[in-house]
Each structure stands twice: as structure tokens, then as C-alpha cells.
Scaffold this active site. Structure first.
Site, PDB file in Angstrom:
ATOM      1  N   TYR A  21      -7.646   0.616  -7.926  1.00 45.00           N
ATOM      2  CA  TYR A  21      -8.694   0.960  -6.793  1.00 45.00           C
ATOM      3  C   TYR A  21      -9.594   1.764  -6.953  1.00 45.00           C
ATOM      4  CZ  TYR A  21      -5.290  -1.944  -4.206  1.00 45.00           C
ATOM      5  OH  TYR A  21      -4.709  -2.925  -3.666  1.00 45.00           O
ATOM      6  N   TYR A 146       0.608  -4.153   4.381  1.00 49.98           N
ATOM      7  CA  TYR A 146       0.547  -3.977   3.225  1.00 49.98           C
ATOM      8  C   TYR A 146       1.714  -3.945   2.322  1.00 49.98           C
ATOM      9  CZ  TYR A 146      -0.747  -2.307  -1.530  1.00 49.98           C
ATOM     10  OH  TYR A 146      -0.644  -2.297  -2.645  1.00 49.98           O
ATOM     11  N   ASP A 243      10.004  -2.844   4.789  1.00 48.14           N
ATOM     12  CA  ASP A 243       9.503  -2.232   3.595  1.00 48.14           C
ATOM     13  C   ASP A 243       9.135  -0.921   4.014  1.00 48.14           C
ATOM     14  OD1 ASP A 243       7.852  -1.449   1.680  1.00 48.14           O
ATOM     15  OD2 ASP A 243       6.111  -2.737   1.812  1.00 48.14           O
ATOM     16  N   LYS A 272       8.155   4.580  -3.981  1.00 47.37           N
ATOM     17  CA  LYS A 272       7.389   5.578  -3.888  1.00 47.37           C
ATOM     18  C   LYS A 272       8.230   7.101  -4.163  1.00 47.37           C
ATOM     19  CE  LYS A 272       3.089   3.826  -2.212  1.00 47.37           C
ATOM     20  NZ  LYS A 272       2.893   2.787  -1.353  1.00 47.37           N
TER      21      LYS A 272
HETATM   22  C1  LIG Z   1       2.616   1.377  -1.515  1.00 49.07           C
HETATM   23  C2  LIG Z   1       3.231   0.583  -0.902  1.00 49.07           C
HETATM   24  C3  LIG Z   1       3.771  -0.746  -1.641  1.00 49.07           C
HETATM   25  C4  LIG Z   1       3.454  -1.071  -3.170  1.00 49.07           C
HETATM   26  O1  LIG Z   1       4.019  -0.049  -3.814  1.00 49.07           O
HETATM   27  P1  LIG Z   1       3.601   0.261  -5.473  1.00 49.07           P
HETATM   28  O2  LIG Z   1       4.450   1.001  -6.264  1.00 49.07           O
HETATM   29  O3  LIG Z   1       2.341   0.756  -5.221  1.00 49.07           O
HETATM   30  O4  LIG Z   1       3.617  -1.362  -6.064  1.00 49.07           O
HETATM   31  C5  LIG Z   1       4.547  -1.696  -0.952  1.00 49.07           C
HETATM   32  N1  LIG Z   1       4.749  -1.509   0.401  1.00 49.07           N
HETATM   33  C6  LIG Z   1       4.369  -0.542   1.158  1.00 49.07           C
HETATM   34  C7  LIG Z   1       4.611  -0.232   2.268  1.00 49.07           C
HETATM   35  C8  LIG Z   1       3.432   0.536   0.224  1.00 49.07           C
HETATM   36  O5  LIG Z   1       2.936   1.624   1.123  1.00 49.07           O
END
Ligand SMILES: *Cc1c(COP(=O)(O)O)cnc(C)c1O
Length: 430
Positions: A21, A146, A243, A272
Site C-alpha cells: 500500500y 474490507y 470477520d 492481526k
Molecule cells: C486487515 C483485515 C483483513 C486482512 O488481514 P491481512 O492479515 O492483512 O490479510 C481482513 N479483515 C479485516 C476486518 C481486516 O481489518
């Protein structure tokens, strides 16, 4: 150290490394040599406050010795083993630790990052239906979502700047509006009407970022709206996928954002913060009901997914150590403390002429600035703000015209204050 490495600007020009990015033309890349607690240090010894928790991954501080030691000890014992046909103590232990906190789920599937956690969830949902002889391929998602950067996760994300070059290759989904303070009733109605339109027999799942849409600019909505959306899906036999890649592990004030809801998702994606910010690692959890559909004498019903590093033992022990720290360091007290300071800061900013909206939930506070340009990720305010904060040795990485703080939970009151002050100065001076 070579003179080359000492000049960070030169380094970015001469380095073969391509950054995520980042427009590499004229990119200023700062080489970091060390981390401790809330701080990162560059090679000149300059100290930075990591106010975005290194892309939302860090929980307990950088280089936390407890997690570092757990990884080091495990590396000397077993660094990795193929996870098809084999298992190991760290994977079993982490499963127990995590599922204890998601008591309505019984099974866990490991992978490597947030995007893969989402891919696993989507494929799990789709194969859940196909194993039962039903063709269901539609997935419902929020218009501003996202969910990651792989093709499946991009497909269930907003059609916007991130996905534009790949638009034609993304699979079709059903978008509903992202809920906010004003439109919750309409969004519920949209979900109902999409379900009626497809007579729900084509809809496999609804995927959502619970309570906060992170990359869209920290857009927030209420737990009552989410509860309602999940319950509608349940009534209509549509799988729900939370998610929690950003919101998990205490970010919103509870362990999971969906802990605010009565109705629980069928699938949860975690990444994360899962290892406390140490290693690329992820997990997708699900109900017994989903898992059971993959149990069969027919081989083709097995779940067709796996990565070379599935359940990497180092990631597992880092995650177990990080989860333990929630108890040994009373992390939720820190989370409440940050929440308290954030809300006072938000209160102070109310009525500021530059501010369009302030949103907060748990340890995240977001300030959306008024702007003449159409708001968005590529907004010019972003670059100006980023530079302003970096000069003050604070890492804040605005999403377009949205400046947000998402700190490691160990951030001190004094450092929080520095970050608040810097933001106020930016609002005054620019
Ligand atoms: C960052 C993020 C992702 C993607 O995670 P990566 O480890 O960067 O592939 C998916 N969903 C949400 C809600 C995110 O914040």
C-alpha cells in the site's frame, strides 16, 4: 552500518524491497531496528510512538519478553510440522484457549493472515452447502466492507480504489448498505428484501465486520443493528461470518465485538492481534453443525483447504502466550483506561470546526475531518497528516480524511496525551 542504510530516503530508492500500500515513487521508508512497549526505534535511535499498533496487530507492546521467550523456547523444540495427519501440543492448547472464549464454537481451522482466515470462512460456508447438495453461491456483504486482499476476500469487499484494477475478476456478491446512526431500519429492510429476492435458497452466507468497518475509515454501527441482522440470517437459514480480524482480542472493549450481541455468528475469523503482533497467523472458528457436514464416508466431502504453514507451532505458542497476558497483566483494565481517555478526548473535540464526526468504540477513536475534496482513501489530507505526525515521532496513518488512534494496550497515559495533543495541533495548524 553503511552510509547507505543511514539515509532512509536513499535506502528506499536503492532497496529492492517493494512495500505494501505504498506509492514507491518518492516513498520515504523509515528503517526500524528495535521495538519496546509502545515504542519503535529507528537506526538513529529516534523513538516513535506506535499509535496504530503496527497495522492493528500489536496488543501488549513490541518485543514483549513473555511472547518472545515462548517463541524462542518452542523454536528450539519444534519449529514446524506438516499439519495434515499430524498435530502438536501448541495447536491443541491454543484451540482450547480460544474456544473457551468462543463457547458457541467447537472447531478451529488455522491459517496465516486475515485474508486467509476470510478465504477459509467463505470456502467453509460454500462447501457447507455444496456438501449438502445445495447450490448456494451468493454472499451478502456491506457496501464499504474490507475483508482482505486475496481474490475471495476482495470479492466480498467494497468495490473501490483497492479493488478497481481487479474489478472484472471478482465474483458477484449482494451488497447492502453499511449501517450507521441514521439508516439502521433501512439496512435491515434491505437484508430482508435481498433474502426475499433470492428466496434465500441461493444465499450461502452474510459476512460482516462487527461494529466497526476498519479500512473503510472506522465506520461504526450499533450492536442492536448487528444483532438484528444476525437474527434475520438465522431465521432464514443463512450462515453468518464475523470477520473479527481487526476487532478481536479486546479492541472494542470485549474479547470479540460480537460479544456485544445476543445472536452469535456461525463462523469467526481471527488474525492481526492473535499472536500479540508477533507472527503472521490466523484462525477461523465454527460451530459443530458446520463441521459435521464435512464428516462423511465420501472422501470428496473433506474440507479442501490448507496452507504449508497451517498451525505453525511458533504462531500457536505466541498466541497462547498473548492470551495468557490478558490475565497476568490485567489487559482489560488497560483497555478500559484507554476507553476512558479516548472518550474525554472525543468530548473535547466536539464542536471543533475542522471535525465532521468523531467515532469511538473501545480502544479505537476516529476523527473524520471536513474536507472539500471528495472524501476517500487517496485524499490529500492523509499525506499531510501522516507527515505532520511522523515529524513529531508519532505513527498515525490516517485512512483518507479519517485520523484514528488504535494503540497497543500498554500505551501510557502520558503517551496517549502526546498523541491527542499532536492531533489537536494538526487541527489548529493546518
Ligand atoms: C486487515 C483485515 C483483513 C486482512 O488481514 P491481512 O492479515 O492483512 O490479510 C481482513 N479483515 C479485516 C476486518 C481486516 O481489518
Amino acid at each position: 552500518m553503511s552510509a547507505l542504510i543511514q539515509n532512509s530516503k536513499l535506502k528506499s530508492k536503492n532497496s529492492p524491497v517493494w512495500h505494501p500500500y505504498t506509492q514507491m515513487k518518492n516513498a520515504e521508508i523509515i528503517p526500524i531496528v528495535r521495538g519496546e512497549g509502545t515504542y519503535l526505534y529507528d537506526e538513529n535511535g529516534e523513538q516513535y510512538i506506535d499509535a496504530v499498533a503496527s497495522w492493528w496487530t500489536n496488543l501488549h507492546g513490541h518485543a514483549h519478553p513473555v511472547i518472545a521467550n515462548a517463541i524462542a523456547e518452542q523454536a528450539k523444540k519444534l519449529e514446524h510440522v506438516i499439519f495434515a495427519g499430524f498435530t502438536h501440543e501448541p495447536a491443541e492448547q491454543l484451540a482450547e484457549q480460544l474456544l473457551k472464549r468462543i463457547p458457541y464454537h467447537n472447531k478451529i481451522f488455522y491459517s496465516d493472515n486475515g485474508s486467509t482466515a476470510v478465504e477459509v470462512a467463505i470456502k467453509m460456508a460454500l462447501q457447507y452447502w455444496s456438501n449438502q447438495g445445495e447450490v448456494r453461491k451468493k454472499i451478502i456483504c456491506f457496501r464499504d466492507a474490507y475483508h482482505g486482499d486475496t481474490f475471495g476476500s476482495m470479492s466480498v469487499s467494497a468495490r473501490g480504489v483497492f479493488t478497481q484494477p481487479f474489478q472484472n475478476l471478482l465474483f458477484d456478491v449482494v451488497f447492502i448498505d453499511t449501517p450507521n446512526n441514521e439508516n439502521e431500519i433501512e439496512v435491515v429492510e434491505q437484508l430482508n428484501s435481498e433474502i426475499r429476492k433470492f428466496r434465500n435458497s441461493e444465499i450461502a452466507a452474510f459476512i460482516f465486520e462487527p461494529l466497526i468497518l476498519g479500512s473503510a475509515g472506522m465506520l461504526m454501527y450499533s450492536e442492536s443493528a448487528l444483532d438484528k441482522l444476525i437474527s434475520i440470517c438465522k431465521q432464514n437459514n443463512i450462515l453468518t461470518i464475523a470477520d473479527e480480524v481487526m476487532t478481536g482480542f479486546g479492541r472494542t472493549g470485549k474479547f470479540l465485538a460480537t460479544d456485544y450481541c445476543e445472536n452469535k455468528p456461525d463462523i469467526v475469523c481471527l488474525s492481526k492481534g492473535i499472536t500479540g503482533g508477533f507472527l503472521p497467523f490466523a484462525a477461523t472458528t465454527c460451530t459443530q453443525k458446520i463441521y459435521d457436514v464435512f464428516l462423511s464416508d465420501e472422501k470428496y466431502k473433506l474440507f479442501f483447504h490448507g496452507h504449508s504453514y497451517t498451525a505453525n507451532p511458533l504462531g500457536c505458542v505466541a498466541a497462547v502466550a498473548s492470551i495468557d497476558l490478558f490475565e497476568t497483566e490485567n489487559t482489560f483494565e488497560n483497555i478500559s483506561r484507554i476507553e476512558f481517555h479516548h472518550s474525554k478526548f472525543a468530548e473535547n473535540l466536539k464542536g471543533n470546526a475542522r471535525v465532521k464526526e468523531i467515532r469511538m468504540r473501545g480502544t479505537i477513536v476516529a476523527i473524520e475531518l471536513k474536507t472539500d475534496e471528495s472524501s476517500g482513501y487517496l485524499n490529500n489530507i492523509r499525506d499531510k497528516a501522516y507527515q505532520f505526525f511522523i515529524q513529531q515521532k508519532i505513527i498515525l496513518r490516517p485512512l483518507g480524511n479519517v485520523i484514528y488512534i488504535l494503540p497497543p494496550y500498554c500505551i501510557s497515559d502520558a503517551d496517549l496525551k502526546k498523541v491527542y495533543t499532536a492531533i489537536c495541533d494538526f487541527l489548529k495548524e493546518t
